[in-house]
Design a protein around this motif. Structure first.
Motif, mmCIF file in Angstrom:
data_model
loop_
_atom_site.group_PDB
_atom_site.id
_atom_site.type_symbol
_atom_site.label_atom_id
_atom_site.label_comp_id
_atom_site.label_asym_id
_atom_site.label_seq_id
_atom_site.Cartn_x
_atom_site.Cartn_y
_atom_site.Cartn_z
ATOM 1 N N VAL A 45 -30.148 28.450 19.155
ATOM 2 C CA VAL A 45 -30.626 28.588 17.778
ATOM 3 C C VAL A 45 -30.346 30.001 17.264
ATOM 4 O O VAL A 45 -29.875 30.191 16.154
ATOM 5 C CB VAL A 45 -32.143 28.287 17.705
ATOM 6 N N VAL A 46 -30.678 30.978 18.072
ATOM 7 C CA VAL A 46 -30.398 32.373 17.726
ATOM 8 C C VAL A 46 -29.795 33.038 18.953
ATOM 9 O O VAL A 46 -30.037 32.600 20.080
ATOM 10 C CB VAL A 46 -31.685 33.136 17.306
ATOM 11 N N PRO A 47 -29.024 34.115 18.758
ATOM 12 C CA PRO A 47 -28.265 34.675 19.891
ATOM 13 C C PRO A 47 -29.095 35.548 20.819
ATOM 14 O O PRO A 47 -28.728 36.675 21.116
ATOM 15 C CB PRO A 47 -27.168 35.489 19.198
ATOM 16 N N VAL A 48 -30.246 35.067 21.223
ATOM 17 C CA VAL A 48 -31.054 35.820 22.175
ATOM 18 C C VAL A 48 -31.442 34.915 23.341
ATOM 19 O O VAL A 48 -31.408 33.694 23.236
ATOM 20 C CB VAL A 48 -32.330 36.419 21.547
ATOM 21 N N VAL A 99 -30.943 48.275 25.399
ATOM 22 C CA VAL A 99 -30.180 47.206 24.747
ATOM 23 C C VAL A 99 -31.062 46.368 23.819
ATOM 24 O O VAL A 99 -30.678 45.290 23.386
ATOM 25 C CB VAL A 99 -29.475 46.296 25.778
ATOM 26 N N GLY A 100 -32.231 46.908 23.510
ATOM 27 C CA GLY A 100 -33.067 46.217 22.525
ATOM 28 C C GLY A 100 -33.918 45.115 23.098
ATOM 29 O O GLY A 100 -34.424 44.271 22.359
ATOM 30 N N ALA A 101 -34.080 45.124 24.423
ATOM 31 C CA ALA A 101 -34.887 44.056 25.012
ATOM 32 C C ALA A 101 -36.370 44.316 24.774
ATOM 33 O O ALA A 101 -36.811 45.455 24.741
ATOM 34 C CB ALA A 101 -34.618 43.991 26.508
ATOM 35 N N LEU A 117 -36.826 39.697 26.737
ATOM 36 C CA LEU A 117 -36.195 38.926 25.664
ATOM 37 C C LEU A 117 -35.107 39.827 25.131
ATOM 38 O O LEU A 117 -35.392 40.932 24.670
ATOM 39 C CB LEU A 117 -37.229 38.608 24.575
ATOM 40 N N LEU A 118 -33.858 39.383 25.233
ATOM 41 C CA LEU A 118 -32.791 40.317 24.921
ATOM 42 C C LEU A 118 -31.593 39.631 24.281
ATOM 43 O O LEU A 118 -31.450 38.406 24.387
ATOM 44 C CB LEU A 118 -32.383 41.114 26.167
ATOM 45 N N PRO A 119 -30.751 40.415 23.609
ATOM 46 C CA PRO A 119 -29.533 39.843 23.048
ATOM 47 C C PRO A 119 -28.734 39.156 24.164
ATOM 48 O O PRO A 119 -28.678 39.670 25.287
ATOM 49 C CB PRO A 119 -28.791 41.067 22.504
ATOM 50 N N ARG A 120 -28.158 38.010 23.862
ATOM 51 C CA ARG A 120 -27.611 37.138 24.911
ATOM 52 C C ARG A 120 -26.576 37.817 25.807
ATOM 53 O O ARG A 120 -26.440 37.493 26.973
ATOM 54 C CB ARG A 120 -26.996 35.884 24.280
ATOM 55 N N GLU A 121 -25.844 38.782 25.231
ATOM 56 C CA GLU A 121 -24.764 39.402 26.017
ATOM 57 C C GLU A 121 -25.295 40.262 27.164
ATOM 58 O O GLU A 121 -24.534 40.716 28.005
ATOM 59 C CB GLU A 121 -23.815 40.202 25.110
ATOM 60 N N ASP A 380 -41.898 28.322 19.142
ATOM 61 C CA ASP A 380 -41.078 28.990 18.134
ATOM 62 C C ASP A 380 -40.354 30.164 18.796
ATOM 63 O O ASP A 380 -40.883 31.260 18.896
ATOM 64 C CB ASP A 380 -42.000 29.472 16.999
ATOM 65 N N GLY A 381 -39.150 29.903 19.265
ATOM 66 C CA GLY A 381 -38.364 30.985 19.850
ATOM 67 C C GLY A 381 -38.480 31.037 21.357
ATOM 68 O O GLY A 381 -39.479 30.603 21.929
ATOM 69 N N PRO A 382 -37.445 31.600 22.027
ATOM 70 C CA PRO A 382 -37.383 31.597 23.489
ATOM 71 C C PRO A 382 -38.563 32.287 24.162
ATOM 72 O O PRO A 382 -39.035 31.867 25.206
ATOM 73 C CB PRO A 382 -36.094 32.365 23.794
ATOM 74 N N THR B 351 -31.624 50.431 20.914
ATOM 75 C CA THR B 351 -32.922 49.773 21.074
ATOM 76 C C THR B 351 -33.363 49.144 19.756
ATOM 77 O O THR B 351 -33.752 47.974 19.700
ATOM 78 C CB THR B 351 -33.993 50.797 21.506
ATOM 79 N N GLY B 354 -31.218 46.225 18.659
ATOM 80 C CA GLY B 354 -31.440 45.084 19.554
ATOM 81 C C GLY B 354 -32.799 44.443 19.312
ATOM 82 O O GLY B 354 -32.926 43.223 19.254
ATOM 83 N N LEU B 355 -33.823 45.287 19.139
ATOM 84 C CA LEU B 355 -35.170 44.771 18.858
ATOM 85 C C LEU B 355 -35.193 43.994 17.560
ATOM 86 O O LEU B 355 -35.878 42.982 17.436
ATOM 87 C CB LEU B 355 -36.145 45.940 18.702
ATOM 88 N N THR B 358 -33.830 40.594 18.397
ATOM 89 C CA THR B 358 -34.759 39.717 19.110
ATOM 90 C C THR B 358 -35.975 39.382 18.246
ATOM 91 O O THR B 358 -36.535 38.301 18.343
ATOM 92 C CB THR B 358 -35.231 40.343 20.439
ATOM 93 N N SER B 361 -35.844 36.167 16.366
ATOM 94 C CA SER B 361 -35.594 34.958 17.163
ATOM 95 C C SER B 361 -36.642 33.882 16.934
ATOM 96 O O SER B 361 -36.609 32.845 17.578
ATOM 97 C CB SER B 361 -35.520 35.321 18.657
#
Lengths: 439, 424
Positions: A45-48, A99-101, A117-121, A380-382, B351, B354-355, B358, B361
């Protein structure tokens, strides 16, 4: 509406894994080398993607003297391994937050979970880190010392809240033998005296692949994910000794227990708890429906009798589902000027009424609809899915996540009445009052 | 090629309502967020009247009493809730797609035609009273209120009144005042509705249009102070009995609005100082020194209409108070003196972007982000631009902004809890 997904026997053939079963959009595998369970729920659904590891260890596994070990160890798991540590600029937070997790961990009665929870890559990074710290945590004495004061402050924070204090007091009175009697954060003196050796022993007892479940949810390729899990977790051996079972069974309670918590504050609280069945028991479903029709929404029984009548400002009924038998409870916050006694009497009267007169078809149908919607929103969401799945894993069967709505849909008014009669008894109840004192 | 938010979000003028629809392939669920502008008079404390008015919205409408209203939602497992938020009323809800035609008209009915039943008014008053009484015993809330009073004048939207004063005022409020407030401040002013999830614009548009079609705008006008008016910095102790943990806030005013080019550099800088677990404050005061469970720095209360403040929030046990304050100030001073490094900046830019990804999501994350940026006047396309703007921030910009706006010497310190020295 029930989950329509049927249990499937069809899984992928992936080298190194045995396909176990599938349900509710989730495929379950076992890593052949070490017994690690792997759950995959692909949805793009979304790239995470959410990556989570759940260890089957919680405060339920802690003996007296070591209470709080699960939680303290969870803190120590962020203090580093040889590979990922702060001195190298590669601590779990540094690497994953970079990486924004969204990264964290939680502990509770039956389980400990670590998630990102992080961007899929960046999935590979999360897998690598979790595999590395499954056996590589340093647990150094100096880190235990630094973290001890952090946890004591966390405890102080919690103790500022009278509701939290009442909740723990009720659990600790309701259970005399079973470890559910102590809070997951532990007793203060145990936290003050916990050693690195004790935590190391706890870690060496429970942190093994055959005592863990890995979940991957969101936007990912299943075969790639399995290959990553095999690459990083595959070399870790099974536990060298069996995971110790918890054999303590709570003795039968044969009379009401009462507890009073006094602390400065404004509005009193009343909590009435009853011994409830283990979370996987079918009766737990009827108790969920009962809790819902008692307190969800303005048309619920307790709302109408208490909050709408100006006796309380909040009333909640909950059936906490755990691995072992837990508690079904109601908790109410008194409206200004109202007394504990009158609120307790009305609560008991309403609970007895359910047992005596039963509930209507309409109430059950409404509660089922509410639970269905709640469940849909809760997915709602992973990350939200991971949080729900985590609790099913903790109970001992992840498939509860997939079958939950079917189970709820099968509950009848007769079931609700029967469980009210069976469990809401004077002999198995614990009543707690929070009585505010004017400091 | 992934489509941008600007392309995916449909914007429709549905009567007086600006409707934004973002279809997302989730099962069944639709998340709803929205707001309208009320313009309370902050200086006279009209926000309390607004709060009570909002508390009446789910207590029945002219067409159905509170139980019928609730039943309509509960039978469908749907939720609608309303919040008083400064100069706006915000509403949010979740429903299953098949119930859109039932829930949207109800949303309008609740906003437009509350029942104002006298008995229900007394219950609402009792609820607000209980909430205010609870604030009295909450250390974090007490600290927040005290800091706001150090930094802002009563007419500023970030100013918060003492619970005691609010309780006094609450006791004298009448139903007539609340009704009059509703008549004068509720209308289709800047009415925004965002729908995200299993929903199509063409299904929602006629429902929204019909629900709000003839709702006129009210005549209330903006009445607020846009600038802070800080008192001289000092340490304030708020004694809350029997609360061993101390909630500490350190802060000073920041004369900056959200649309100013300095905002993002300062935001990124503040994040480097105390935005997450690997930020400086957590890495030192918690992780290395073990002085606290949590410490964060943030820019608070800054909007496109008024300025706000810089704030550090730290929780400290009694025996760590002085040491914790000292360690915190040392880090802030170092941060201001030395600025940020290229490496930190690169890390936190990754960060933050990326946040952001997510955070989007979930349908609720998407709906909230859309609403905030539509309210700001940035539009749905800001969700596409934001990561680019973050990446464009340079070290020089961050350090200049930190120098310009942050000054440890002007920090106020508020400590709330059972501070030992306060007991006499």
């Amino acid at each position: 509406m029930a989950v329509s997904e049927v249990f499937s026997e069809v899984g992928r053939q992936v080298e190194g894994f045995t396909f176990l079963e599938a349900a509710g959009g989730i495929e379950a595998y076992r890593l052949d080398t070490n017994g690690l369970q792997v759950l995959l729920m692909p949805q793009n659904v979304v790239p995470v993607v959410a990556f989570m590891i759940t260890y089957h260890v919680g405060s339920r596994n802690e003996p007296t003297g070591l209470t709080g070990a699960t939680h303290m160890l969870e803190h120590l798991m962020f203090k580093g391994t040889e590979r990922f540590n702060k001195a190298r600029g590669t601590s779990v937070f540094q690497v994953l937050q970079r990486v924004g997790a969204q990264v964290n961990a939680t502990t509770w009665l039956d389980r400990t979970n670590y998630y990102a929870l992080l961007p899929r890559e960046h999935l590979a990074l999360a897998v690598e880190i979790e595999a590395d710290r499954m056996r590589g945590a340093l647990i150094r004495p100096e880190d235990v010392e630094a973290e001890r004061t952090v946890i004591l402050n966390e405890m102080d924070r919690g103790e500022n809240d009278p509701l939290r204090n009442l909740y723990h007091a009720v659990w600790s009175v309701a259970f005399v033998a079973h470890p559910y009697r102590h809070p997951t954060i532990g007793w203060r003196s145990d936290v003050e005296n916990m050693t690195a050796d004790a935590l190391r022993h706890f870690y060496d007892t429970y942190y093994w692949p055959n005592n863990a479940t890995v979940s991957v949810i969101g936007d990912f390729d299943p075969e790639t994910a399995l290959a990553l899990v095999r690459e990083h977790f595959g070399p870790i051996p099974r536990a060298p000794q069996p995971i110790p079972p918890v054999w303590t069974r709570e003795p039968e309670q044969r009379g009401e227990r009462r507890v009073i918590v006094r602390q400065a504050g404004q509005l009193g609280l009343v909590m009435i708890a009853f011994k409830a069945p283990a979370g996987l028991e079918p009766d737990a479903d009827a108790l969920d429906v009962l809790a819902t029709l008692l307190s969800q929404g303005r048309n619920s029984r307790l709302y109408r009798r208490l909050t709408d009548a100006g006796l309380t400002t909040l009333v909640v009924a909950a059936n906490e589902r755990h691995h072992d038998p837990g508690l079904f409870y109601v908790v109410a916050r008194l409206a200004p000027g109202k007394s504990h006694g009158e609120v307790e009497n009305v609560l008991l009267e309403e609970l007895e009424r359910v047992a005596r007169e039963g509930v209507s078809e309409q109430e059950v149908a409404r509660a089922q609809q509410q639970l269905t919607a709640l469940e849909a929103y809760g997915r709602d969401g992973p990350f939200a899915i991971a949080a729900q799945l985590n609790e099913a894993i903790a109970l001992g069967d992840w498939k509860l996540y997939a079958t939950y709505l079917d189970r709820i849909g099968q509950v009848t008014p007769d079931d609700v009445r029967r469980v009210a009669q069976t469990y809401l008894q004077e002999a198995t109840r614990t009543v707690g009052w929070y009585v505010p004192e004017n400091g | 090629m992934t489509r941008t938010f600007a392309e995916r979000v449909t914007e429709i003028e549905a009567g007086p309502c600006r409707l934004y629809v973002l279809p997302v392939p989730v099962e069944q669920v639709v998340t709803l967020r929205g707001s309208l502008r009320t313009w309370p008079d902050f200086a006279t404390g009209e926000t309390l009247v607004q709060r009570l008015t909002v508390a009446m919205l789910d207590r029945g409408t002219r067409h159905r009493d509170r139980f019928e209203l609730a039943q309509l939602l509960e039978d469908r497992g749907a939720h609608l809730s309303f919040t008083s938020k400064g100069s706006r009323i915000e509403f949010s809800g979740r429903l299953l797609r098949r119930h859109l035609a039932d829930v949207l008209p109800l949303l309008a009915e609740q906003l437009r035609e509350p029942r104002f039943d006298p008995e229900e008014f007394e219950k609402a008053r009792l609820h607000v009273q209980a909430q205010l009484q609870q604030q009295l015993e909450q250390t974090s809330t007490r600290a927040r209120i005290a800091l706001s009073q150090r930094l802002y004048p009563p007419a500023h939207p970030n100013y918060r009144r003492d619970p005691e004063a609010e309780l006094e005022r609450l006791a004298t409020l009448t139903l007539e005042e609340v009704q009059a407030y509703h008549a004068a401040h509720f209308g289709a002013n800047e009415l925004i509705l965002v729908l995200v999830g299993n929903v199509q614009p063409e299904a929602a548009e006629p429902l929204v249009r019909a629900a709000f079609a003839d709702w006129p705008a009210h005549q209330a006008t903006p009445r607020f102070a846009a600038e802070a008016a800080p008192k001289p910095p000092e340490r304030v102790l708020i004694h809350v009995p029997d609360r061993q943990n101390l909630d500490v806030l350190m802060g000073h005013a920041v004369a900056l609005q959200r649309q100013h080019p300095d905002y993002l550099p300062l935001y990124v800088g503040t994040y480097i100082l105390g935005g997450n677990f690997s930020a400086r404050l957590m890495a030192t005061v918690r992780d290395e020194q073990g002085l606290t469970y949590g410490i964060h720095a943030a820019l608070e209360g800054i909007s496109t209409e008024h300025d706000g403040h810089f704030e550090i929030e730290v929780t400290l046990s009694q025996d760590r108070l002085e040491q914790g304050l000292e360690a915190t100030l040392e880090q802030v001073q170092r941060f201001v003196d030395e600025g940020v490094t290229e490496e930190e900046l690169a890390e936190k830019k990754d960060t933050l972007t990326g946040l952001f990804q997510t955070g989007l999501s979930t349908t609720s994350g998407l709906a909230t982000a859309l609403l905030i940026n539509i309210e700001r006047g940035f539009g749905p396309g800001y969700l596409d631009r934001y990561p680019e703007e973050i990446h464009a921030v340079t070290r020089q910009q961050v350090n200049d902004a930190v120098q310009r706006y942050l000054n440890p010497e002007t920090l106020h310190t508020v400590v709330a809890g059972s501070v030992v020295e306060m007991i006499h």
